[in-house]
Design an enzyme around this catalytic site. Structure first.
Site, PDB file in Angstrom:
ATOM      1  N   CYS A  89       0.763  -1.254   0.000  1.00 14.64           N
ATOM      2  CA  CYS A  89       0.000   0.000   0.000  1.00 14.64           C
ATOM      3  C   CYS A  89       0.794   1.305   0.000  1.00 14.64           C
ATOM      4  CB  CYS A  89      -0.950   0.009   1.195  1.00 14.64           C
ATOM      5  SG  CYS A  89      -2.077  -1.397   1.271  1.00 14.64           S
ATOM      6  N   HIS A 114      -2.702   6.780   4.213  1.00 17.72           N
ATOM      7  CA  HIS A 114      -1.613   5.811   4.400  1.00 17.72           C
ATOM      8  C   HIS A 114      -0.254   6.309   3.931  1.00 17.72           C
ATOM      9  CE1 HIS A 114      -0.931   1.192   4.902  1.00 17.72           C
ATOM     10  NE2 HIS A 114      -0.332   1.941   5.816  1.00 17.72           N
TER      11      HIS A 114
END
Length: 499
Positions: free
Chosen positions: A70, A126
């Site tokens: 990610c 993130h």
């Protein structure tokens, strides 16, 4: 040829006209595999809105992210630079991470802001939180943020509701940290997040952002990095139980429903013909979750690996009147989005080494890609090992291979973490046009393949000589005091952090 030329000149006129610069909507799925969408061949996924974008827009067959997990892939998407340059490695950032996307990196939002663009992000950030929220989107060029600052499995979820009426989330997620917060700009709005209402909140926020921008006659950039279809899957009443594919399918359908709401808003506000909508995913499917983990289609392995299933992604570009319906087999990457949006908006590129190339010719003329090669770094890149693989044209050479726990449970012995790091000398080389599954390595003792291999080695050497690794942001470690808590003075933590 004439109509393509007309469209190309039309887009140049559009992008140099200060009265109507184009808007951009960037849709970014999470852990979605190459084979997960209906328009990419999945027999039971229900994705009518994405399928419509594919049918009326341009669908890519050879589109890549830069990392099979990610945080690094998101850094590359927003900066047009490999994650090794920005330091978003190894692996991903956590709730208490000290580091984050360095503020001297230039994001797409920061490229567009000088031209008067309104900018917003909804969903999964993130890319760091840091001390006093120093790495949040509002510090990286975005006017507005509604979302979770990291992955939604990075907090206890066993007792949270993921599907109505009260079906608990599958699994336990991370249990030794604070519950997952929903943040608006730099303030915690809700902790723990309510998964059943989350997508509606995002949809309403995005609709309001688009509507307000249009009313102000301000061009906009909306970035929607969705939590779907990452584990644990969730869905509200509009999608739960409505797909044929179980929890994963319901999660995917909820994402698709939001895409539909955004498209309807663009139509209602009459800016759809002046808006580029681009969709792709951050990395391949988490095969260890089995039926809850997505599908790479014909591609080898998935998340965590540098095989095709880990980094080749579905991608769709949609812009009525500018992009003709079709399919392109040209190679492109998330790296290419920043320079492409900059070109279309007439913005200046940041004065740094960019790894992305402008793909306007692919979009507007269905022409050739300026991208000659794609580099494959592992989750934990290092200067010692360098690139694990390189794709040049239709050929891909693996210099190292390694499995990953994210891709366990598959029958392919090369995918799970038990497939330890292995060097290949000579490299394994595949023709990805004839064998996109990477099943049949080509013999390296033929003159033609020897020539190809020498070309790939030359490209690899040249690239690695230009790569300057940034300081590892993940390597800075974590500080429990940085974990977000809506009641910062409460005790005992982390269990008291709820509001």
């Amino acid at each position: 040829m004439g109509s393509s030329r007309f469209a190309f000149f039309g887009i140049l006129l559009l992008c140099t006209c200060s009265a109507s610069p184009p808007n951009f909507v960037l849709l970014f799925a999470d852990d979605l595999g190459f084979g997960d969408l209906g328009c990419y061949g999945h027999p039971s996924s229900l994705t009518p809105n994405l399928d419509r974008l594919a049918a009326e827009g341009l669908r890519f067959t050879d589109f890549y992210s830069t990392c099979p997990v990610c945080s690094p892939s998101r850094a590359s998407l927003l900066t047009g630079r490999y994650q090794t340059r920005s330091g978003i490695y190894p692996g991903v950032l956590y709730p208490g991470s000290i580091g984050g996307l360095p503020l001297n990196e230039t994001t797409i939002a920061e490229v567009l802001k000088p031209l008067g663009y309104a900018t917003a992000v909804i969903g999964k950030w993130h890319l760091g939180l840091g001390h006093n929220g120093k790495f949040l989107p509002t510090k990286q060029g975005f006017d507005h943020f509604l979302g979770i600052p990291y992955c939604h499995d990075m907090g206890p979820c066993k007792n949270l509701t993921c599907f109505p009426p009260d079906i608990k989330c599958y699994g336990v997620c991370n249990i030794n940290t604070v519950t997952v917060p929903l943040m608006q700009n730099e303030v915690i709005k809700q902790q723990p997040v309510n998964f059943l209402d989350l997508e509606r909140s995002y949809s309403d926020f995005a609709t309001n952002f688009i509507t307000t921008s249009v009313e102000k006659k301000q061009p906009f950039f909306l970035y929607y990095p969705s939590h779907h279809t990452h584990y644990p899957q969730y869905a509200g009443i509009g999608a739960a139980g409505r797909s044929l594919r179980g929890p994963f399918g319901d999660s995917l359908l909820e994402f698709d429903n939001t895409v539909g709401h955004l498209m309807a808003t663009l139509e209602r506000t009459r800016v759809i013909n002046n808006t580029l909508v681009f969709f792709t995913s951050d990395n391949g499917p988490e095969l260890m979750r089995m039926s809850r983990g997505g599908n790479a289609g014909p591609l080898k392995c998935g998340k965590g690996t540098t095989y095709e299933g880990g980094m080749r992604e579905p991608a769709i570009a949609y812009w009525p009147g500018i992009i003709k319906p079709g399919v392109t087999h040209e190679m492109a990457s998330t790296l290419d989005i920043l320079p492409t949006l900059a070109r279309l908006a007439g913005a200046k590129l940041p004065p740094v080494m960019l790894d992305g190339v402008d793909m306007t010719d692919i979009l507007v003329k269905q022409g050739k890609s300026k991208r000659e090669a794609m580099m494959f770094y592992p989750v934990d890149p290092s200067e010692k090992y360098g690139l694990f693989a390189v794709r040049l044209g239709k050929y891909k050479a693996h210099f190292y291979t390694q499995g990953a726990f994210h891709s366990s449970t598959t029958p392919d012995k090369d995918c799970p973490e038990t497939a330890v790091l292995k060097a290949h000398n000579p490299p394994l080389i595949f023709d990805l046009e004839a064998d996109p599954c990477e099943h049949y390595a080509l013999p390296v003792d033929t003159p033609d393949i020897q020539t190809v291999l020498e070309q790939i080695k030359s490209v690899k050497e040249q690239f690695e000589s230009s790569m300057v690794f940034g300081e590892s942001q993940v390597g800075k470690g974590t500080d429990p005091n940085l974990r977000p808590c809506c009641n910062p003075e409460c005790s005992p933590k982390p269990s008291c952090c709820h509001c």
